[in-house]
Design an enzyme around this catalytic site. Structure first.
Site, PDB file in Angstrom:
ATOM      1  N   LEU A  61     -24.725  18.045  17.557  1.00 28.84           N
ATOM      2  CA  LEU A  61     -26.047  17.412  17.124  1.00 28.84           C
ATOM      3  C   LEU A  61     -26.408  16.416  18.340  1.00 28.84           C
ATOM      4  O   LEU A  61     -27.555  15.964  18.166  1.00 28.84           O
ATOM      5  CB  LEU A  61     -26.021  17.068  15.889  1.00 28.84           C
ATOM      6  CG  LEU A  61     -26.528  18.037  14.780  1.00 28.84           C
ATOM      7  CD1 LEU A  61     -25.580  19.071  14.668  1.00 28.84           C
ATOM      8  CD2 LEU A  61     -26.779  17.396  13.668  1.00 28.84           C
ATOM      9  N   LEU A  93      -1.216  10.311  -8.886  1.00 26.61           N
ATOM     10  CA  LEU A  93      -1.679  10.727  -7.353  1.00 26.61           C
ATOM     11  C   LEU A  93      -1.447  11.967  -6.829  1.00 26.61           C
ATOM     12  O   LEU A  93      -2.188  12.695  -6.291  1.00 26.61           O
ATOM     13  CB  LEU A  93      -0.936   9.777  -6.587  1.00 26.61           C
ATOM     14  CG  LEU A  93      -1.103   8.209  -6.594  1.00 26.61           C
ATOM     15  CD1 LEU A  93      -0.445   7.366  -5.742  1.00 26.61           C
ATOM     16  CD2 LEU A  93      -2.619   8.033  -5.993  1.00 26.61           C
ATOM     17  N   ARG A 140      -4.451  13.944  -5.461  1.00 27.17           N
ATOM     18  CA  ARG A 140      -4.472  14.428  -4.018  1.00 27.17           C
ATOM     19  C   ARG A 140      -4.914  15.678  -3.832  1.00 27.17           C
ATOM     20  O   ARG A 140      -5.557  16.052  -3.090  1.00 27.17           O
ATOM     21  CB  ARG A 140      -3.130  14.168  -3.179  1.00 27.17           C
ATOM     22  CG  ARG A 140      -2.700  12.641  -3.104  1.00 27.17           C
ATOM     23  CD  ARG A 140      -1.197  12.516  -3.196  1.00 27.17           C
ATOM     24  NE  ARG A 140      -0.866  10.992  -2.695  1.00 27.17           N
ATOM     25  CZ  ARG A 140       0.344  10.511  -2.726  1.00 27.17           C
ATOM     26  NH1 ARG A 140       1.411  11.277  -3.046  1.00 27.17           N
ATOM     27  NH2 ARG A 140       0.573   9.290  -2.587  1.00 27.17           N
ATOM     28  N   TRP A 177      -8.689  -2.691  -3.039  1.00 21.71           N
ATOM     29  CA  TRP A 177      -9.099  -1.276  -2.506  1.00 21.71           C
ATOM     30  C   TRP A 177      -9.207  -0.314  -3.647  1.00 21.71           C
ATOM     31  O   TRP A 177      -8.946   0.868  -3.745  1.00 21.71           O
ATOM     32  CB  TRP A 177      -8.192  -0.910  -1.275  1.00 21.71           C
ATOM     33  CG  TRP A 177      -8.196  -1.478  -0.210  1.00 21.71           C
ATOM     34  CD1 TRP A 177      -6.831  -1.863   0.453  1.00 21.71           C
ATOM     35  CD2 TRP A 177      -9.029  -1.916   0.823  1.00 21.71           C
ATOM     36  NE1 TRP A 177      -7.145  -2.816   1.370  1.00 21.71           N
ATOM     37  CE2 TRP A 177      -8.739  -2.884   1.495  1.00 21.71           C
ATOM     38  CE3 TRP A 177     -10.523  -1.842   0.981  1.00 21.71           C
ATOM     39  CZ2 TRP A 177      -9.137  -3.381   2.726  1.00 21.71           C
ATOM     40  CZ3 TRP A 177     -11.309  -2.527   1.807  1.00 21.71           C
ATOM     41  CH2 TRP A 177     -10.457  -3.209   2.808  1.00 21.71           C
ATOM     42  N   ILE A 178      -9.906  -1.050  -4.816  1.00 28.65           N
ATOM     43  CA  ILE A 178      -9.830  -0.141  -5.890  1.00 28.65           C
ATOM     44  C   ILE A 178     -11.332   0.578  -6.167  1.00 28.65           C
ATOM     45  O   ILE A 178     -12.333  -0.328  -6.440  1.00 28.65           O
ATOM     46  CB  ILE A 178      -9.745  -1.029  -7.081  1.00 28.65           C
ATOM     47  CG1 ILE A 178      -8.313  -1.624  -6.816  1.00 28.65           C
ATOM     48  CG2 ILE A 178      -9.505   0.053  -8.566  1.00 28.65           C
ATOM     49  CD1 ILE A 178      -7.234  -0.828  -6.758  1.00 28.65           C
ATOM     50  N   GLY A 222       0.833  -1.233   0.055  1.00 25.90           N
ATOM     51  CA  GLY A 222       0.032  -0.093   0.014  1.00 25.90           C
ATOM     52  C   GLY A 222       0.792   1.205  -0.121  1.00 25.90           C
ATOM     53  O   GLY A 222       0.938   1.771  -0.994  1.00 25.90           O
ATOM     54  N   GLU A 247      -4.804   7.101  -0.889  1.00 24.87           N
ATOM     55  CA  GLU A 247      -3.929   8.116  -1.792  1.00 24.87           C
ATOM     56  C   GLU A 247      -2.820   8.543  -0.878  1.00 24.87           C
ATOM     57  O   GLU A 247      -2.417   9.813  -0.863  1.00 24.87           O
ATOM     58  CB  GLU A 247      -4.860   9.089  -2.647  1.00 24.87           C
ATOM     59  CG  GLU A 247      -5.651   8.451  -3.542  1.00 24.87           C
ATOM     60  CD  GLU A 247      -6.380   9.210  -4.348  1.00 24.87           C
ATOM     61  OE1 GLU A 247      -5.631  10.159  -4.703  1.00 24.87           O
ATOM     62  OE2 GLU A 247      -7.656   8.899  -4.947  1.00 24.87           O
TER      63      GLU A 247
END
Length: 392
Positions: free
Chosen positions: A346, A247, A251, A169-170, A144, A371
């Site tokens: 709240l 990226l 980002r 994780w796509i 990762g 990312e």
């Protein structure tokens, strides 16, 4: 579903720094979110389902590659316009913004920057309208934060490449028409390949049981001896710097998008503080609640200034990877803090789907990780200011 009464905070009159085109683009995106996203997003998040019917509208408001040149189907807008669109979409939902920014920065951007003319003409116009949806395959089960260690690979078989490996994780994977996949060749050099749905041996199982980004489709990319035509290799850049360049763009969009989520939480808490009566007065009249609101608007304003300046640098071609990392890390952390404080304001109502805050809070737990994690971006800044890499 409560009506979308959102009013955007602009404490430092930053609209005066925007062009008429910037404001027109932003206002169109904001109106679309109010009409098409806000009324349905809680229901889709509860069902953990992506609202496919919004894809065409995302294309129409410039949600797919707004900075891509007009000749390839994009709107030809600048980087500040791109950021403002991401801000407005994430004000609606981080998962919807994920679909938009993946398509823009992780699929269209590499085809535009690293592809050839035939690839640009084949894919970009259809991606710009949403006729095609794409995804980006970099992260692997065991790699990762260290993507350079990837094991997904391809071999030259003469008339085609043979691709093997897996990504996880796509975003967009379960329904993507194409995937921009990063893999190592036989010499260990990283290249990008365009993999199309329907290629034998290519599958995209969906990831279930998520507590975050529930209105966004997440999955895996599995490559089992996939034959990829040689013309699907992105020819104009290789090495780890190629996916990292994508990226940077993504980002940057996240830095803007997180402001949208923060603004929605702040606006909700501010309105609630004026309506909720306790001890015979609105809770907004108490010191502790004013402290929370004052800190929220201060941090939002600082983030707005940070991203506006970053947008100017992006337009001038001066923004560095480290500057983008700083903005992504700062703004997502800011948005998470505001979401948590707003939820507390709240009380019990803050955990219900009647308000957007808890959904934003859960979504942002993914945004702070994907990312580039919060800690990795901190180390990028540390390396930039000291010159010493602390990753190993």
């Amino acid at each position: 579903m409560r009506p979308d009464l959102f009013q955007s905070p602009d404490y430092y009159l930053l609209d005066e720094l925007l062009s008429d085109e910037h404001k027109m683009v932003r206002d169109a995106a904001r109106a679309w979110v109010k009409k098409e996203v806000s009324p349905i997003i809680e229901e889709y998040a509860q069902r953990a389902e992506f609202p496919h019917q919004i894809v065409k509208g995302l294309g129409e408001i410039g949600g797919f590659g707004p900075y891509i040149p007009v000749e390839y189907g994009g709107a030809g807008l600048d980087q500040i316009s791109y950021g403002l669109i991401m801000q407005e979409i994430e004000r609606g939902d981080s998962g919807v913004r994920s679909t938009s920014s993946v398509q823009s920065s992780l699929v269209m951007y590499p085809i535009w920057k690293y592809g050839n003319e035939e690839q640009r003409m084949k894919y970009l116009p259809k991606l710009a309208t949403g006729e095609f949806i794409g995804c980006f395959g970099l992260t692997e089960p065991d790699y990762g934060s260290n993507p350079g260690g990837m094991v997904t690979n391809f071999k030259d078989m003469g008339d085609h490449y043979l691709l093997n490996g897996a990504k996880m994780w796509i975003s967009n994977a379960p329904f993507a028409d194409i995937a921009v996949v990063w893999a190592k060749n036989e010499e260990g050099r990283i290249h990008g390949l365009i993999v199309e749905r329907g290629m034998e041996g290519f599958s995209t199982p969906e990831t279930h049981n998520k507590w975050s980004l529930r209105a966004s489709a997440t999955g895996e990319l599995i490559f089992d001896n996939v034959k990829v035509p040689k013309e699907n290799l992105l020819p104009n850049k290789s090495g780890l710097g190629a996916p990292l360049g994508c990226l940077d763009s993504a980002r940057y969009g996240i830095a803007w998008g997180a402001i949208g989520a923060a603004m929605d939480c702040y606006d909700t808490a501010l309105r609630y503080s004026k309506e909720r009566i306790q001890f015979d007065k609105p809770i907004g009249a108490t010191q502790l609640q004013q402290k929370k609101l004052a800190e929220m608007i201060t941090e939002i304003t600082k983030a707005q200034l940070l991203t506006w300046r970053l947008g100017v640098l992006r337009n001038e071609g001066k923004a560095t990877t480290a500057q983008i990392s700083m903005a992504k890390r700062n703004n997502v952390d800011m948005a998470l803090t505001i979401a948590r404080d707003a939820r507390q304001m709240l009380g019990g109502m803050g955990i219900t789907g009647e308000y957007s805050i808890m959904r934003h809070m859960m979504n942002l737990e993914s945004v702070v990780t994907y990312e580039g994690t919060h800690d990795i971006h901190l180390l990028i800044t540390g390396m930039d200011v000291t010159g010493f890499p602390a990753f190993k």
